[in-house]
Design a protein around this motif. Structure first.
Motif, PDB file in Angstrom:
ATOM      1  N   GLU A   1       5.812   1.118  15.008  1.00 39.13           N
ATOM      2  CA  GLU A   1       6.907   1.465  15.935  1.00 39.13           C
ATOM      3  C   GLU A   1       6.718   0.763  17.269  1.00 39.13           C
ATOM      4  O   GLU A   1       7.680   0.274  17.883  1.00 39.13           O
ATOM      5  CB  GLU A   1       6.947   2.981  16.134  1.00 39.13           C
ATOM      6  N   LEU A   2       5.474   0.655  17.722  1.00 35.66           N
ATOM      7  CA  LEU A   2       5.192  -0.028  18.970  1.00 35.66           C
ATOM      8  C   LEU A   2       5.545  -1.506  18.869  1.00 35.66           C
ATOM      9  O   LEU A   2       6.183  -2.069  19.772  1.00 35.66           O
ATOM     10  CB  LEU A   2       3.710   0.131  19.352  1.00 35.66           C
ATOM     11  N   TYR A   3       5.148  -2.128  17.748  1.00 35.99           N
ATOM     12  CA  TYR A   3       5.446  -3.551  17.552  1.00 35.99           C
ATOM     13  C   TYR A   3       6.948  -3.805  17.544  1.00 35.99           C
ATOM     14  O   TYR A   3       7.440  -4.774  18.136  1.00 35.99           O
ATOM     15  CB  TYR A   3       4.828  -4.039  16.237  1.00 35.99           C
ATOM     16  N   GLU A   4       7.704  -2.866  16.895  1.00 41.10           N
ATOM     17  CA  GLU A   4       9.162  -3.024  16.841  1.00 41.10           C
ATOM     18  C   GLU A   4       9.779  -2.856  18.230  1.00 41.10           C
ATOM     19  O   GLU A   4      10.712  -3.577  18.602  1.00 41.10           O
ATOM     20  CB  GLU A   4       9.750  -1.995  15.871  1.00 41.10           C
ATOM     21  N   GLU A   5       9.239  -1.902  19.003  1.00 35.82           N
ATOM     22  CA  GLU A   5       9.784  -1.646  20.344  1.00 35.82           C
ATOM     23  C   GLU A   5       9.530  -2.823  21.280  1.00 35.82           C
ATOM     24  O   GLU A   5      10.405  -3.204  22.059  1.00 35.82           O
ATOM     25  CB  GLU A   5       9.149  -0.367  20.905  1.00 35.82           C
ATOM     26  N   ILE A   6       8.316  -3.379  21.181  1.00 35.60           N
ATOM     27  CA  ILE A   6       7.978  -4.517  22.055  1.00 35.60           C
ATOM     28  C   ILE A   6       8.629  -5.801  21.562  1.00 35.60           C
ATOM     29  O   ILE A   6       8.937  -6.701  22.332  1.00 35.60           O
ATOM     30  CB  ILE A   6       6.457  -4.689  22.141  1.00 35.60           C
TER      31      ILE A   6
ATOM     32  N   TYR B   1       0.248   5.896  23.242  1.00 35.69           N
ATOM     33  CA  TYR B   1       1.603   5.725  22.707  1.00 35.69           C
ATOM     34  C   TYR B   1       1.884   6.826  21.690  1.00 35.69           C
ATOM     35  O   TYR B   1       1.048   7.116  20.821  1.00 35.69           O
ATOM     36  CB  TYR B   1       1.723   4.346  22.054  1.00 35.69           C
TER      37      TYR B   1
END
Length: 200
Positions: free
Chosen positions: A187-192, A181
């Motif tokens: 940022e990943l947690y927010e996107e998912i 990623y």
């Protein structure tokens, strides 16, 4: 009386306090009588007095034929004796302080009668609480909540183990995704759409 005290001190030829003279004469003479005899001998110049702190000791005046070494030996003996007495005095003072502290502590403690009254009050409170508990148990339709508590604890343990297992699997998957990623974990947690929470 003065002659008895002087002869004893002359024979022993070592320093003594008044109390020790009384004791060593087997308490045949009172302290007041011995004290007067000592004062009389002092005035006659037959004995001399040395003061070490709060302690007074007495020793017979030596013959002038004694050499300097003998006089020094006597002085050292006087000093050693005074140190010993002072040490005993300090030990007694320490013991008195300990006993005084114990007495103060005991005075500040409650009496047996007060303790009995407090015991009666507590026993009354326990009886009231037991009655309330019995009433609540009857209202709930059960007499023993032990089994219910054990079942709840067992269910909680099972759910906790399952939670830990699933959290580990989820973390492993997210770690794999993060390897390729481009952004950060946040940022990943927010996107998912993952909102990290700690479940205790």
């Amino acid at each position: 009386m003065s002659e008895i005290v002087y002869n004893y001190m002359k024979i022993q030829n070592r320093p003594y306090s008044v109390n020790e003279i009384v004791s060593n004469l087997h308490n045949e003479y009172g302290k007041t009588a011995v004290q007067k005899a000592v004062e009389n001998l002092l005035s006659q110049g037959k004995i001399f007095e040395k003061v070490y702190g709060k302690q007074k000791v007495y020793c017979p005046v030596q013959d002038t034929t004694h050499d300097v070494e003998e006089l020094m030996r006597i002085d050292k003996e006087l000093q050693a004796h005074a140190n010993e007495v002072e040490s005993k005095y300090q030990e007694l003072e320490k013991e008195i302080k300990i006993q005084e502290a114990l007495l103060t502590s005991m005075k500040s403690s409650i009496t047996i009668e007060e303790a009995k009254k407090q015991k009666a009050i507590l026993q009354g409170s326990i009886a009231v609480m037991n009655n309330k508990l019995d009433t609540l148990m009857e209202a709930s339709g059960t007499e023993d909540l032990t089994e219910t508590k054990r079942n709840a604890e067992q269910a909680l343990n099972e759910f906790s183990r399952e939670y830990v297992k699933r959290k580990r699997l989820c973390t492993e998957i997210l770690d794999c995704i993060l390897d390729n990623y481009p952004g950060s974990k946040t940022e990943l947690y927010e996107e998912i759409g993952i909102e990290p929470k700690v479940v205790q």
